[in-house]
Design an enzyme around this catalytic site. Structure first.
Site, PDB file in Angstrom:
ATOM      1  N   HIS A 152      21.508   7.741   1.784  1.00  0.00           N
ATOM      2  CA  HIS A 152      22.470   6.644   1.646  1.00  0.00           C
ATOM      3  C   HIS A 152      21.692   5.362   1.905  1.00  0.00           C
ATOM      4  CE1 HIS A 152      25.959   4.038   2.317  1.00  0.00           C
ATOM      5  NE2 HIS A 152      25.314   3.601   3.384  1.00  0.00           N
ATOM      6  N   CYS A 175      26.251   4.946  -3.591  1.00  0.00           N
ATOM      7  CA  CYS A 175      25.708   3.821  -2.836  1.00  0.00           C
ATOM      8  C   CYS A 175      24.354   3.376  -3.368  1.00  0.00           C
ATOM      9  CB  CYS A 175      25.586   4.204  -1.360  1.00  0.00           C
ATOM     10  SG  CYS A 175      24.584   5.690  -1.085  1.00  0.00           S
TER      11      CYS A 175
END
Length: 668
Positions: free
Chosen positions: A33, A101
């Site tokens: 992420h 993301c």
């Protein structure tokens, strides 16, 4: 000028690094992420675009901080950009693999600095999906992001255990759910989401291979990093033709997109002209009609199409891929004898008298000098063999069981793990000539799909029986002054075991990708095709064909664009090794030249040679010169005349045709 940083987090909290090799056959160090940190704030995408103080998100402190450079853009302009793209980066559009993301931070990095985020982060979904385990879990991941039918009870989705990539599919599903929940959780604590009480939201129609671009920098990055790119400029809000062609374009992206790391295909992108950043990108490329499709090769635009003509769009995509990846020159050859070959592996399914095999092995165990350091005693090993392993083999492979057409039992992971430990002990105590009963049991078990799947997950384990036996065999071959004198029963049975390993495509791929295993397998092959015993040479030629035909099947799939290999998620990029293939071709030609009595051996070796040469990426650079030096054409044709193979040469009509075809059309 303001510094721009990339905060990198591992959503698996170290589990990916710990389990990825066992589950996928590939080392994946994290499920990444990322956030963009600029102007004193951390910006990331999950449940929409979120902003927090650096390091204060629900992810905690980053695992790594990557400096992306500096930006000359002021904070107000960046805020306007975020407002502009928030209609795309919504909770509904989030997908763990396709639009996440990292898609967001890559766009922001491009806007702020003109650079992209690191490839190891961008390419993670492709790398994961290119593994058999990833391909098996894709339906589970997609199901997590499918809009539930109103009023329907939410379903939990567990990957099908038939993939064989992990003995605990429920654990895999739980890990994915936890990663997905953590990835999309808002910065403000949301225990309901973390506990799975709130279903993850996403579009019903998954974007698949589509890569949305929101600015010029991210678009240029896409052009730089992909050989072939298809770009769609459209506005589905106000343009009816854009809405009509959108699902067709998404389908093409799924069919023609890059499905595996390094695989052939195009990168498909869409630029939304309903937002100002998309309009700016459209103006930069002179877009005046919606929809407009542009086709890029090596970063340069080669054609453009205006309008929503589905047939023309497909034609243009196919033409782009043809130009990007021209077919192998051999694809234009007429090779009827080669095409008539069955590429199914040659297997050895004979069932021995299992009680006799066990009795023979027991006598070897009893007569061996047993070291005090052995982890299992002689009696313990014999007890497990007689109570568990032999009954399993009888229940699955006894002729009466197979004839009845009943559902056959498969080996459990627990049984196989115990059996592997026993094999580890026996290979450390017994000489090769006493191991052939052990090998014969494994040879039979390899025909059980569950065994092949289990093997593919433990190939790197020190107790993996194939690696143990390969090591034992290569050591024995290397220690013999005449390598053909190694115990005939052992080497014959072991070659047949390796042939049966190719009944599992996933295991076959692992055997030919792992460098150590591949090297040992090659040593065994090169030496045994010259064995003095004709039966051993037949088994070695069978294994050579299994190896060569497997490589050709993957090459054929790649030529026709079937990089998914029937859902197995295999690719041949890890198999393609020029020095290895030259060694194999050289060994085959030498073995054919020496073989003057066994027509089956000649047939299988010539078929192997044809499989390796037919679509080889190394044909012009290495194989053509080698074939000329070793006079391969003359060697093959010598098998057709008296004395070349028997008194009158090869007799079978189909074998003669194959030899003539390979000699005349594939050998210079």
């Amino acid at each position: 000028m303001a510094p721009v940083q990339l905060y990198v987090y591992d959503l698996s909290n170290g589990l990916a690094k710990q389990l990825s090799m066992a589950w996928t056959g590939r080392q994946i160090d994290g499920i990444w992420h990322t956030s963009i940190v600029v102007f004193g704030k951390e910006v990331f995408y999950g449940q929409g675009i979120n902003i927090t103080a650096p390091g204060k998100s629900h992810h905690g402190q980053p695992l790594q901080i990557v400096d992306l450079g500096e930006t000359s853009i002021d904070e107000d302009t960046f805020n306007e950009y975020l407002d502009d793209i928030k209609s795309q980066y919504t909770a509904e559009n989030y997908h763990l693999l396709d639009f996440n993301c990292n898609s967001f931070t890559n766009d922001c990095a491009g806007f702020l600095t003109g650079n992209a985020i690191p490839d190891y982060i961008k390419d993670l979904p492709t790398d994961f999906l290119s593994t058999p385990f990833g391909a098996a879990l894709r339906p589970t991941i997609d199901a997590m992001y499918r809009q539930p039918t109103p009023g329907a009870t939410p379903q939990s989705h567990t990957p099908a255990p038939s993939s064989g990539q992990t003995s605990n599919p429920a654990l895999a599903a739980s890990l994915l759910q936890a990663v997905a929940a953590q990835a999309q959780q808002r910065n403000s604590s949301s225990s309901a989401a973390m506990n799975g009480q709130t279903p993850l939201r996403a579009t019903e129609s998954l974007t698949g291979a589509l890569h949305p671009c929101t600015n010029s920098a991210s678009f240029q990055s896409l052009l730089r990093t992909h050989k072939a790119v298809v770009a769609c400029f459209s506005n589905i809000i106000t343009c009816p033709p854009c809405r009509t062609i959108a699902p067709i374009y998404e389908q093409l992206a799924q069919e023609k997109g890059i499905k595996t790391a390094g695989g052939r295909g195009a990168a498909f992108t869409k630029i939304d002209l309903s937002v100002s950043s998309g309009q700016a990108l459209g103006a930069e490329w002179g877009v005046r009609v919606m929809p407009t499709f542009m086709f890029f090769l090596d970063g340069k635009k080669i054609s453009e199409m205006k309008g929503a003509d589905a047939n023309e769009l497909r034609t243009q995509v196919d033409l782009l891929l043809f130009q990007a990846y021209p077919p192998h020159p051999h694809t234009s050859l007429s090779l009827p004898a080669m095409q008539a070959l069955s590429l199914s592996p040659i297997l050895f399914s004979q069932v021995p008298a299992l009680d006799t095999v066990f009795s023979k092995l027991s006598s070897f165990i009893d007569s061996a000098t047993w070291p005090s350091t052995a982890s299992q005693s002689q009696s313990e090993i014999k007890q497990v063999l007689s109570s568990s392993i032999v009954p399993y083999l009888k229940s699955r492979f006894a002729p009466v069981q197979r004839a009845n057409g009943t559902t056959l039992p498969s080996a459990s992971s627990a049984l196989l793990t115990t059996w592997a430990q026993i094999t580890f002990t026996l290979t450390s105590v017994l000489p090769p000539e006493s191991l052939f009963p052990v090998v014969d049991m494994w040879r039979l078990a390899m025909l059980d799909p569950a065994v092949g799947a289990w093997y593919s997950t433990v190939l790197s384990s020190p107790t993996n029986p194939i690696s143990l036996l390969l090591s034992k065999t290569t050591a024995s071959l290397d220690s013999e002054s005449d390598s053909t004198t190694i115990s005939r029963p052992y080497i014959l049975t072991f070659l047949r075991l390796l042939c049966n390993a190719f009944s599992s495509p996933i295991l076959a791929s692992r055997l030919l990708v792992d460098p150590g295993t591949k090297s040992s397998l090659t040593t065994v092959l090169v030496k045994t095709v010259l064995h003095k015993d004709g039966t051993v040479r037949t088994a070695a030629a069978s294994l050579m064909f299994d190896v060569s035909s497997f490589v050709q099947k993957l090459r054929v799939d790649k030529v026709v664009g079937n990089t998914g290999n029937s859902g197995l998620g295999l690719d041949n990029d890890g198999l393609e090794e020029e020095d290895w293939e030259v060694e194999m071709v050289s060994a085959i030609v030498e073995a054919v030249g020496r073989e003057n009595g066994n027509e089956d051996v000649v047939h299988r070796l010539v078929a192997s040679l044809g499989c390796l040469l037919r679509l080889s990426p190394f044909y012009e650079s290495s194989e053509r010169p080698l074939l000329e030096i070793v006079q391969a054409k003359e060697v093959l044709k010598s098998k057709l005349v008296g004395g070349g193979c028997g008194e009158k040469g090869v007799g079978k009509k189909e074998v003669r045709k194959l030899i003539e075809e390979v000699a005349e059309k594939l050998c210079p």
